[in-house]
Design a protein around this motif. Sequence first.
Motif, PDB file in Angstrom:
ATOM      1  N   ARG A 197       4.495 -57.546   4.241  1.00 51.62           N
ATOM      2  CA  ARG A 197       5.295 -58.708   4.629  1.00 51.62           C
ATOM      3  C   ARG A 197       4.510 -60.019   4.557  1.00 51.62           C
ATOM      4  O   ARG A 197       5.107 -61.091   4.657  1.00 51.62           O
ATOM      5  N   ILE A 198       3.209 -59.937   4.410  1.00 54.79           N
ATOM      6  CA  ILE A 198       2.387 -61.145   4.357  1.00 54.79           C
ATOM      7  C   ILE A 198       2.659 -61.883   3.049  1.00 54.79           C
ATOM      8  O   ILE A 198       2.715 -61.277   1.977  1.00 54.79           O
ATOM      9  N   THR A 199       2.843 -63.184   3.129  1.00 56.35           N
ATOM     10  CA  THR A 199       3.139 -63.997   1.958  1.00 56.35           C
ATOM     11  C   THR A 199       1.969 -64.919   1.645  1.00 56.35           C
ATOM     12  O   THR A 199       1.147 -65.239   2.517  1.00 56.35           O
ATOM     13  N   VAL A 200       1.899 -65.327   0.385  1.00 58.98           N
ATOM     14  CA  VAL A 200       0.857 -66.261  -0.039  1.00 58.98           C
ATOM     15  C   VAL A 200       0.995 -67.585   0.708  1.00 58.98           C
ATOM     16  O   VAL A 200       0.004 -68.173   1.156  1.00 58.98           O
ATOM     17  N   LYS A 201       2.221 -68.045   0.859  1.00 60.53           N
ATOM     18  CA  LYS A 201       2.460 -69.292   1.579  1.00 60.53           C
ATOM     19  C   LYS A 201       1.951 -69.196   3.008  1.00 60.53           C
ATOM     20  O   LYS A 201       1.329 -70.136   3.524  1.00 60.53           O
ATOM     21  N   GLY A 202       2.189 -68.057   3.668  1.00 59.67           N
ATOM     22  CA  GLY A 202       1.727 -67.894   5.036  1.00 59.67           C
ATOM     23  C   GLY A 202       0.212 -67.906   5.136  1.00 59.67           C
ATOM     24  O   GLY A 202      -0.363 -68.505   6.053  1.00 59.67           O
ATOM     25  N   VAL A 203      -0.455 -67.237   4.188  1.00 60.47           N
ATOM     26  CA  VAL A 203      -1.923 -67.226   4.189  1.00 60.47           C
ATOM     27  C   VAL A 203      -2.469 -68.641   4.050  1.00 60.47           C
ATOM     28  O   VAL A 203      -3.365 -69.061   4.789  1.00 60.47           O
ATOM     29  N   MET A 204      -1.923 -69.409   3.118  1.00 58.59           N
ATOM     30  CA  MET A 204      -2.422 -70.763   2.891  1.00 58.59           C
ATOM     31  C   MET A 204      -2.080 -71.688   4.059  1.00 58.59           C
ATOM     32  O   MET A 204      -2.857 -72.593   4.395  1.00 58.59           O
ATOM     33  N   GLU A 205      -0.934 -71.470   4.706  1.00 55.58           N
ATOM     34  CA  GLU A 205      -0.599 -72.280   5.880  1.00 55.58           C
ATOM     35  C   GLU A 205      -1.563 -71.992   7.030  1.00 55.58           C
ATOM     36  O   GLU A 205      -1.919 -72.900   7.788  1.00 55.58           O
TER      37      GLU A 205
END
Length: 310
Positions: free
Chosen positions: A135-143
């Motif tokens: 469920r982890i997204t690239v956008k979430g990691v960068m945020e």
Amino acid sequence: GGRGRGGRAGRADGGRGRGGRADGRGHNQNVTQAIAPSIAGRQRTIVNPITYEEMIDSVVDDEVGSKYVNEIIKIIQWMYQSEQDWLAESILDVYPALAQEGPQENSRQHRHRIKAVITSMLKNARTVPVVHVDRITVKGVMEYLASQAHFSTGKPLGIGSYNSKRSAFNHLFRLHNGVGTPHEFANQVKVAWKGFARRITKETPAQRLRRRRRQHQQERAANTNNNNEDGDDDDLEDDEISASSLESDDDNDRNEFKEGKEPMSPELLRFLCKKAVMKGTQEFLFLACFMLWSWNLVCRGHNTARIRFS
């Protein structure tokens, strides 16, 4: 031995019939056993070889793994506040009690307890997941990376610190799937990382001044709301955040990652030449002359070195 009763006796003596065939099988087995050691040759084996589980546990050095766990604890806290659906039930059930400091605990003991529990859970993450990594997204990691700042100053971290946090995400994936971030996911993070690093390392002095003013206003408002007291700091106007503050910022930013070549300023040249002349030795006087020649001729050092009287 022969056929019939003699053939039966051939089991021991060898011959035709059933006894002869039985002896033939036994002979072939002895040949196989005799050949196998000669094919392998002489060898010795370790009494207690390294197990597969120990190999997996040693992929990351213990000290580095401990630092990753410290960062993963921060990631889990951020997930609980911002992306709670990324967390598995195993951590959601214990997080409220884990976040509360015990009646007989100080802050240090509380941190040690949190780390011990999270470390134990991460060791079994392959069977009992702590995070739904799918469920982890690239956008979430960068945020998450973009939200992290220096604890005391509120300034952006150095690029190396952000890179360590990104590596902690990869370690979190590895603990769950045994491999790390999927190839496509890693490529997307890599692309976003380039833009993130470029923006972080190109903050101008004017932008730093505006950011510091906003931070000061927020801190002043927070102090007013919490304490309802007027202090000397509350009377500080925005205009008083002057060049000295910027110089302090510049001093703290010296370790920041910079892309490309950085030109030498006239002030730096004068400073270096002054220090070299003050030293007064032959080597330092030559250094001052060499820098002045290179500066005035606008040439590279290897071209200055070729200057001759003849």
